[in-house]
Motif scaffolding. Sequence first.
Motif, short mmCIF file in Angstrom:
data_model
loop_
_atom_site.label_atom_id
_atom_site.label_comp_id
_atom_site.label_asym_id
_atom_site.label_seq_id
_atom_site.Cartn_x
_atom_site.Cartn_y
_atom_site.Cartn_z
N MET A 1 0.81 -1.21 0.00
CA MET A 1 0.00 0.00 0.00
C MET A 1 0.85 1.26 0.00
SD MET A 1 -2.92 1.21 2.69
CE MET A 1 -4.10 0.06 2.03
N PHE A 2 1.96 1.27 0.76
CA PHE A 2 2.83 2.43 0.84
C PHE A 2 4.25 1.96 1.12
CE2 PHE A 2 5.05 5.83 3.07
CZ PHE A 2 4.76 6.94 2.29
N SER A 3 5.21 2.48 0.35
CA SER A 3 6.58 2.01 0.55
C SER A 3 7.58 3.03 0.03
CB SER A 3 6.81 0.67 -0.16
OG SER A 3 6.68 0.82 -1.57
N TYR A 4 8.84 2.84 0.42
CA TYR A 4 9.95 3.65 -0.06
C TYR A 4 10.78 2.84 -1.04
CZ TYR A 4 8.91 7.04 3.58
OH TYR A 4 8.28 7.98 4.35
N HIS A 5 11.09 3.45 -2.17
CA HIS A 5 11.95 2.80 -3.16
C HIS A 5 13.36 2.67 -2.60
CE1 HIS A 5 14.20 2.19 -6.91
NE2 HIS A 5 13.05 1.83 -7.46
N ALA A 6 14.07 1.64 -3.04
CA ALA A 6 15.42 1.40 -2.55
C ALA A 6 16.34 2.58 -2.82
CB ALA A 6 15.98 0.13 -3.19
N ASP A 7 16.14 3.28 -3.93
CA ASP A 7 16.99 4.44 -4.25
C ASP A 7 16.82 5.56 -3.22
OD1 ASP A 7 17.90 3.10 -6.45
OD2 ASP A 7 16.71 4.22 -7.91
N VAL A 8 15.58 5.75 -2.76
CA VAL A 8 15.32 6.78 -1.75
C VAL A 8 15.95 6.37 -0.42
CG1 VAL A 8 13.52 7.95 -0.41
CG2 VAL A 8 13.24 7.62 -2.87
N ILE A 9 15.81 5.11 -0.06
CA ILE A 9 16.40 4.61 1.18
C ILE A 9 17.92 4.77 1.15
CG2 ILE A 9 16.85 2.52 2.53
CD1 ILE A 9 14.04 3.63 2.92
N GLU A 10 18.53 4.50 0.00
CA GLU A 10 19.99 4.60 -0.10
C GLU A 10 20.45 6.05 0.03
OE1 GLU A 10 23.62 3.47 -3.23
OE2 GLU A 10 21.53 3.02 -3.74
N ARG A 11 19.71 6.97 -0.59
CA ARG A 11 20.11 8.38 -0.54
C ARG A 11 19.75 9.07 0.76
NH1 ARG A 11 18.66 11.57 -6.02
NH2 ARG A 11 19.40 13.27 -4.67
N TYR A 12 18.68 8.57 1.43
CA TYR A 12 18.18 9.21 2.64
C TYR A 12 18.02 8.16 3.75
CZ TYR A 12 17.21 12.74 -0.87
OH TYR A 12 17.33 13.64 -1.89
N PRO A 13 19.13 7.64 4.24
CA PRO A 13 19.05 6.54 5.22
C PRO A 13 18.51 6.97 6.59
CG PRO A 13 21.31 7.29 4.96
CD PRO A 13 20.52 7.98 3.90
N THR A 14 18.34 8.28 6.81
CA THR A 14 17.80 8.75 8.09
C THR A 14 16.28 8.85 8.09
OG1 THR A 14 18.12 11.04 7.38
CG2 THR A 14 19.90 10.02 8.65
N ILE A 15 15.63 8.52 6.97
CA ILE A 15 14.18 8.69 6.89
C ILE A 15 13.47 7.76 7.88
CG2 ILE A 15 13.95 7.01 5.00
CD1 ILE A 15 11.80 10.18 5.59
N ARG A 16 12.52 8.33 8.59
CA ARG A 16 11.63 7.57 9.47
C ARG A 16 10.21 8.05 9.19
NH1 ARG A 16 15.92 5.79 9.66
NH2 ARG A 16 17.16 5.06 11.43
N ALA A 17 9.26 7.13 9.19
CA ALA A 17 7.89 7.50 8.84
C ALA A 17 6.89 6.73 9.69
CB ALA A 17 7.62 7.23 7.36
N GLY A 18 5.75 7.37 9.90
CA GLY A 18 4.60 6.72 10.50
C GLY A 18 3.47 6.77 9.49
N VAL A 19 2.78 5.65 9.34
CA VAL A 19 1.67 5.55 8.39
C VAL A 19 0.44 5.06 9.14
CG1 VAL A 19 0.85 4.49 6.25
CG2 VAL A 19 3.27 4.99 6.53
N VAL A 20 -0.66 5.78 8.98
CA VAL A 20 -1.94 5.38 9.58
C VAL A 20 -2.96 5.23 8.45
CG1 VAL A 20 -3.78 5.97 11.19
CG2 VAL A 20 -1.42 6.63 11.71
N HIS A 21 -3.49 4.04 8.32
CA HIS A 21 -4.51 3.77 7.31
C HIS A 21 -5.87 3.73 8.01
CE1 HIS A 21 -6.50 0.79 4.33
NE2 HIS A 21 -6.61 2.01 3.86
N ALA A 22 -6.80 4.54 7.51
CA ALA A 22 -8.11 4.65 8.14
C ALA A 22 -9.20 4.37 7.12
CB ALA A 22 -8.30 6.04 8.73
N VAL A 23 -10.10 3.44 7.45
CA VAL A 23 -11.22 3.05 6.59
C VAL A 23 -12.52 3.24 7.36
CG1 VAL A 23 -12.25 1.17 5.24
CG2 VAL A 23 -9.76 1.37 5.41
N GLY A 24 -13.57 3.65 6.65
CA GLY A 24 -14.86 3.88 7.30
C GLY A 24 -14.96 5.25 7.92
N LEU A 25 -14.32 6.23 7.28
CA LEU A 25 -14.33 7.60 7.78
C LEU A 25 -15.60 8.33 7.38
CD1 LEU A 25 -10.67 8.48 6.79
CD2 LEU A 25 -11.49 8.10 9.13
N SER A 26 -15.93 9.35 8.15
CA SER A 26 -17.03 10.25 7.83
C SER A 26 -16.50 11.67 8.03
CB SER A 26 -18.24 9.97 8.73
OG SER A 26 -19.31 10.85 8.43
#
Length: 235
Positions: free
Chosen positions: A1-26
């Motif tokens: 559903m959501f990911s980082y390409h290996a090229d981005v990881i190699e160039r930016y090894p300090t990246i940290r992310a939080g992902v929240v997937h929400a279904v059934g929103l109003s």
Amino acid sequence: MFSYHADVIERYPTIRAGVVHAVGLSNGPSPAPLKDEFQTQQFASRSALEDRTLSAVPSIAAWRRAFSSFGVKPTQYRNAAEALLRRLVKRGDVPSINLLVDIANLVAIRYALPVAAFDQAEVTGSTKVRLADGTERFTDLGSGRVVPPQPGEVVFVDQAGLVSARRWCWRQSRQSATSPRTSEALFTVEGQHNTAAEDVAAAANDIMLFLMRYQPDARLEVSLLSPENPRFGHG
């Protein structure tokens, strides 16, 4: 559903992310208690910056370095958190947009981290953070123009080549913006500074808590991403 390409990881090894997937929103206008919390946080964030320049905030400085590294002038194209905080300092407030955007903006100014809420209705397959090749399509949220990203800039893009965010965390597309029709959204929060792992985890937890409070019927999933764990969900 959501990911980082290996090229981005190699160039930016300090990246940290939080992902929240929400279904059934109003989605819709923020209720009064959320608006009050948003105003309280705006006052606190504005006060914290009274004797401090934005460029001195570690999370902002790290994003400026990242933008510069792929050829973007960071004082011309500011990451989403810096743009919000700059507006807050100069104009005194960040307006309420809708419940989902207000949650994202509240958390963004609390942690000085870019937070986005992406409507998933028009996403084809999974979204990947990768370097653009210039053939992708981006519909500007402000003007409605369809333009390609510059080759080499970091973008959020789906499997059909539709870009949901340009210049990494500068601006979302028109298609990805939340609206009263939004029933499924993907929240992202990202950092690259020294304490990004801890700050991103706290910010993602706050997003979860706000959604649990104001969208109690929604189904939520959360994941913390890093170079060792660069993918959330399937695809």
